[in-house]
Design an enzyme around this catalytic site. Structure first.
Site, PDB file in Angstrom:
ATOM      1  N   LYS A  73      49.257  59.922  24.090  1.00 55.43           N
ATOM      2  CA  LYS A  73      47.885  60.163  24.555  1.00 55.43           C
ATOM      3  C   LYS A  73      47.511  59.315  25.776  1.00 55.43           C
ATOM      4  CE  LYS A  73      45.690  61.502  20.192  1.00 55.43           C
ATOM      5  NZ  LYS A  73      44.614  61.137  19.256  1.00 55.43           N
ATOM      6  N   ASN A  94      43.647  63.886  24.348  1.00 53.94           N
ATOM      7  CA  ASN A  94      44.350  64.690  23.330  1.00 53.94           C
ATOM      8  C   ASN A  94      44.330  66.183  23.690  1.00 53.94           C
ATOM      9  OD1 ASN A  94      41.642  65.111  22.731  1.00 53.94           O
ATOM     10  ND2 ASN A  94      42.017  65.377  20.560  1.00 53.94           N
ATOM     11  N   ASP A 109      38.381  63.612  19.922  1.00 52.79           N
ATOM     12  CA  ASP A 109      38.255  62.936  18.617  1.00 52.79           C
ATOM     13  C   ASP A 109      36.814  62.487  18.360  1.00 52.79           C
ATOM     14  OD1 ASP A 109      40.943  63.195  17.920  1.00 52.79           O
ATOM     15  OD2 ASP A 109      41.498  61.348  18.940  1.00 52.79           O
ATOM     16  N   ALA A 134      39.408  49.347  15.920  1.00 54.64           N
ATOM     17  CA  ALA A 134      39.454  49.219  17.381  1.00 54.64           C
ATOM     18  C   ALA A 134      40.688  49.921  17.945  1.00 54.64           C
ATOM     19  CB  ALA A 134      39.458  47.735  17.766  1.00 54.64           C
ATOM     20  N   GLY A 136      42.790  53.910  18.359  1.00 52.37           N
ATOM     21  CA  GLY A 136      42.502  55.144  19.075  1.00 52.37           C
ATOM     22  C   GLY A 136      41.282  55.882  18.536  1.00 52.37           C
ATOM     23  N   ASP A 160      43.958  41.224  15.255  1.00 54.46           N
ATOM     24  CA  ASP A 160      45.305  41.713  15.557  1.00 54.46           C
ATOM     25  C   ASP A 160      45.338  42.208  17.001  1.00 54.46           C
ATOM     26  OD1 ASP A 160      43.983  44.150  15.527  1.00 54.46           O
ATOM     27  OD2 ASP A 160      44.974  44.921  13.744  1.00 54.46           O
ATOM     28  N   TYR A 236      41.822  61.252   6.533  1.00 51.68           N
ATOM     29  CA  TYR A 236      41.744  62.580   5.891  1.00 51.68           C
ATOM     30  C   TYR A 236      42.875  62.800   4.891  1.00 51.68           C
ATOM     31  CZ  TYR A 236      44.963  63.409   9.764  1.00 51.68           C
ATOM     32  OH  TYR A 236      45.996  63.299  10.659  1.00 51.68           O
ATOM     33  N   GLY A 257      37.080  62.257   6.414  1.00 50.43           N
ATOM     34  CA  GLY A 257      37.644  62.482   7.753  1.00 50.43           C
ATOM     35  C   GLY A 257      38.137  63.895   8.039  1.00 50.43           C
TER      36      GLY A 257
HETATM   37  P1  NAD Z   1      45.517  52.962  15.478  1.00 48.45           P
HETATM   38  O1  NAD Z   1      46.889  52.556  15.117  1.00 48.45           O
HETATM   39  O2  NAD Z   1      45.179  53.255  16.897  1.00 48.45           O
HETATM   40  O3  NAD Z   1      44.480  51.827  14.963  1.00 48.45           O
HETATM   41  C1  NAD Z   1      44.658  51.221  13.714  1.00 48.45           C
HETATM   42  C2  NAD Z   1      43.397  50.450  13.324  1.00 48.45           C
HETATM   43  O4  NAD Z   1      43.519  50.032  11.965  1.00 48.45           O
HETATM   44  C3  NAD Z   1      43.157  49.185  14.145  1.00 48.45           C
HETATM   45  O5  NAD Z   1      41.785  48.979  14.308  1.00 48.45           O
HETATM   46  C4  NAD Z   1      43.753  48.087  13.247  1.00 48.45           C
HETATM   47  O6  NAD Z   1      43.205  46.819  13.497  1.00 48.45           O
HETATM   48  C5  NAD Z   1      43.331  48.617  11.896  1.00 48.45           C
HETATM   49  N1  NAD Z   1      44.125  48.095  10.787  1.00 48.45           N
HETATM   50  C6  NAD Z   1      45.452  48.321  10.558  1.00 48.45           C
HETATM   51  N2  NAD Z   1      45.831  47.726   9.407  1.00 48.45           N
HETATM   52  C7  NAD Z   1      44.713  47.118   8.901  1.00 48.45           C
HETATM   53  C8  NAD Z   1      44.459  46.339   7.753  1.00 48.45           C
HETATM   54  N3  NAD Z   1      45.428  46.083   6.860  1.00 48.45           N
HETATM   55  N4  NAD Z   1      43.204  45.870   7.565  1.00 48.45           N
HETATM   56  C9  NAD Z   1      42.223  46.136   8.449  1.00 48.45           C
HETATM   57  N5  NAD Z   1      42.400  46.880   9.565  1.00 48.45           N
HETATM   58  C10 NAD Z   1      43.643  47.356   9.778  1.00 48.45           C
HETATM   59  O7  NAD Z   1      45.180  54.204  14.549  1.00 48.45           O
HETATM   60  P2  NAD Z   1      44.203  55.434  14.860  1.00 48.45           P
HETATM   61  O8  NAD Z   1      44.950  56.482  15.564  1.00 48.45           O
HETATM   62  O9  NAD Z   1      42.945  54.906  15.447  1.00 48.45           O
HETATM   63  O10 NAD Z   1      43.922  55.960  13.378  1.00 48.45           O
HETATM   64  C11 NAD Z   1      43.056  55.268  12.496  1.00 48.45           C
HETATM   65  C12 NAD Z   1      42.736  56.181  11.330  1.00 48.45           C
HETATM   66  O11 NAD Z   1      41.978  57.285  11.820  1.00 48.45           O
HETATM   67  C13 NAD Z   1      43.966  56.775  10.656  1.00 48.45           C
HETATM   68  O12 NAD Z   1      43.749  56.825   9.280  1.00 48.45           O
HETATM   69  C14 NAD Z   1      44.038  58.189  11.213  1.00 48.45           C
HETATM   70  O13 NAD Z   1      44.616  59.095  10.303  1.00 48.45           O
HETATM   71  C15 NAD Z   1      42.573  58.502  11.396  1.00 48.45           C
HETATM   72  N6  NAD Z   1      42.305  59.514  12.415  1.00 48.45           N
HETATM   73  C16 NAD Z   1      41.589  60.587  12.018  1.00 48.45           C
HETATM   74  C17 NAD Z   1      41.282  61.579  12.918  1.00 48.45           C
HETATM   75  C18 NAD Z   1      40.499  62.760  12.424  1.00 48.45           C
HETATM   76  O14 NAD Z   1      40.384  63.727  13.178  1.00 48.45           O
HETATM   77  N7  NAD Z   1      39.948  62.688  11.222  1.00 48.45           N
HETATM   78  C19 NAD Z   1      41.696  61.477  14.257  1.00 48.45           C
HETATM   79  C20 NAD Z   1      42.434  60.342  14.637  1.00 48.45           C
HETATM   80  C21 NAD Z   1      42.727  59.371  13.693  1.00 48.45           C
END
Ligand code: NAD
Length: 287
Positions: A73, A94, A109, A134, A136, A160, A236, A257
């Site tokens: 992305k 995306n 998103d 923080a 994506g 982190d 989700y 989600g």
């Molecule tokens: P990412 O890898 O970009 O970000 C991960 C995030 O989780 C960071 O903020 C990190 O600090 C945090 N994190 C990781 N482990 C942790 C822990 N043990 N305790 C606290 N915080 C923790 O991931 P992303 O792409 O932003 O995805 C995040 C969630 O959003 C995922 O569950 C993904 O499936 C979901 N998502 C949903 C949609 C949708 O359309 N519903 C779209 C994108 C992402």
């Protein structure tokens, strides 16, 4: 319904890796057929370093549009000709729309998140949000919420490599939407988290916590929830996280989600075709 690919069929793609598990080809091909559109959608497994060639291929084959998924992305945003306002702030896309060889990148998103709230009767305008995360998804939500008129956004993240994203988002939003208050806090400060949730309208989990293999876990103690708080999750899978179950038990409006996923895809469909995706028909077909 008859499936029909001809010499004039317009192609849409999904680029990223892995893509084999993606629900997008089924959703878009169903929708194209449902609306009688001469389009087809295929997923292509493309690594980050292959994206420059993939983008050239979109132009060469006059692919009409593409979704982009992890881990491509950010690099994709640097390769297209133009970016939507949200994509410019976030620096990731995306969706790519090919307009006669000019590629424009969008990020849906955050739009999908806001639409999902709306479909659940929640207007983000003038609201105070507490967003945990923080990465994506979190960044897309924070930026779209600010663009759509949220009053304030309190971002919490664990200490982190993602934490500095939140500080960058705060800085960018101070320039782009100075009327929105954005604050960034460490998730370890639970007293502050409790205090910020106390006068918030909407609480969002945009971390991977709650998603498999971290299912059954929640970053928010149930005692911090209240019936007049809107509680939204980005996760989700599973459909109902512990946070969503806790919110339901408290009597809060709980928004999982899955809807965000549907509406971010529907927004891409509109960018691709100029039409509303037949979401009701697709959901009925999916069951
Ligand atoms: P990412 O890898 O970009 O970000 C991960 C995030 O989780 C960071 O903020 C990190 O600090 C945090 N994190 C990781 N482990 C942790 C822990 N043990 N305790 C606290 N915080 C923790 O991931 P992303 O792409 O932003 O995805 C995040 C969630 O959003 C995922 O569950 C993904 O499936 C979901 N998502 C949903 C949609 C949708 O359309 N519903 C779209 C994108 C992402």
């Amino acid at each position: 319904m008859e499936k029909h690919i001809s010499g004039t069929t317009g192609l849409f793609t999904l680029l990223g890796t892995p893509v084999g598990h993606s629900g997008s080809p089924a959703m878009y091909n169903f929708s194209f057929q449902n609306q009688g559109l001469d389009y087809a959608y295929m997923a292509f497994d493309v690594k980050k370093e292959q994206m420059p060639e993939a983008i050239e291929a979109l132009k060469l084959f006059k692919v009409k549009g593409s979704n982009v998924t992890m881990p491509c992305k950010t690099v994709a945003a640097s390769l297209v000709d133009d970016l939507s306002p949200a994509a410019k702030i976030i620096g990731a896309i995306n969706v790519i729309v090919n307009d006669d060889g000019k590629l424009t990148g969008h990020i849906t998103d955050g739009i999908g998140f806001v639409r999902n709230l709306k479909e659940n009767g929640v207007d983000i305008k003038g609201k105070k949000l507490v967003v945990i995360g923080a990465g994506g998804a979190a960044t897309a939500i924070q930026v779209q919420a600010a663009l759509d008129g949220a009053k304030s956004i309190s971002i919490f993240n664990q200490d982190d490599e993602f934490f500095s994203n939140a500080e960058d988002t705060k800085e960018k939003l101070e320039d782009e939407t100075p009327e929105v208050d954005v604050d960034v806090y460490p998730l370890s400060n639970q007293d502050l988290l409790k205090e910020e949730i106390e006068d918030a309208d909407i609480l969002v989990n945009a971390t991977v916590v709650g998603m498999k293999p971290l299912d059954g876990q929640s970053l928010i103690d149930k005692s911090m929830l209240r019936p007049d708080l809107v509680v939204a999750d980005t996760v989700y899978n599973p459909l109902k996280t512990k946070l969503i179950e806790d919110a339901e038990e408290i009597g809060a409006k709980a928004i999982p989600g899955k809807g965000m996923l549907l509406w971010q895809g529907a927004e891409a469909y509109t960018l691709f075709t100029g039409k509303e995706m037949p979401t009701d028909e697709y959901q009925a077909y999916e069951k």
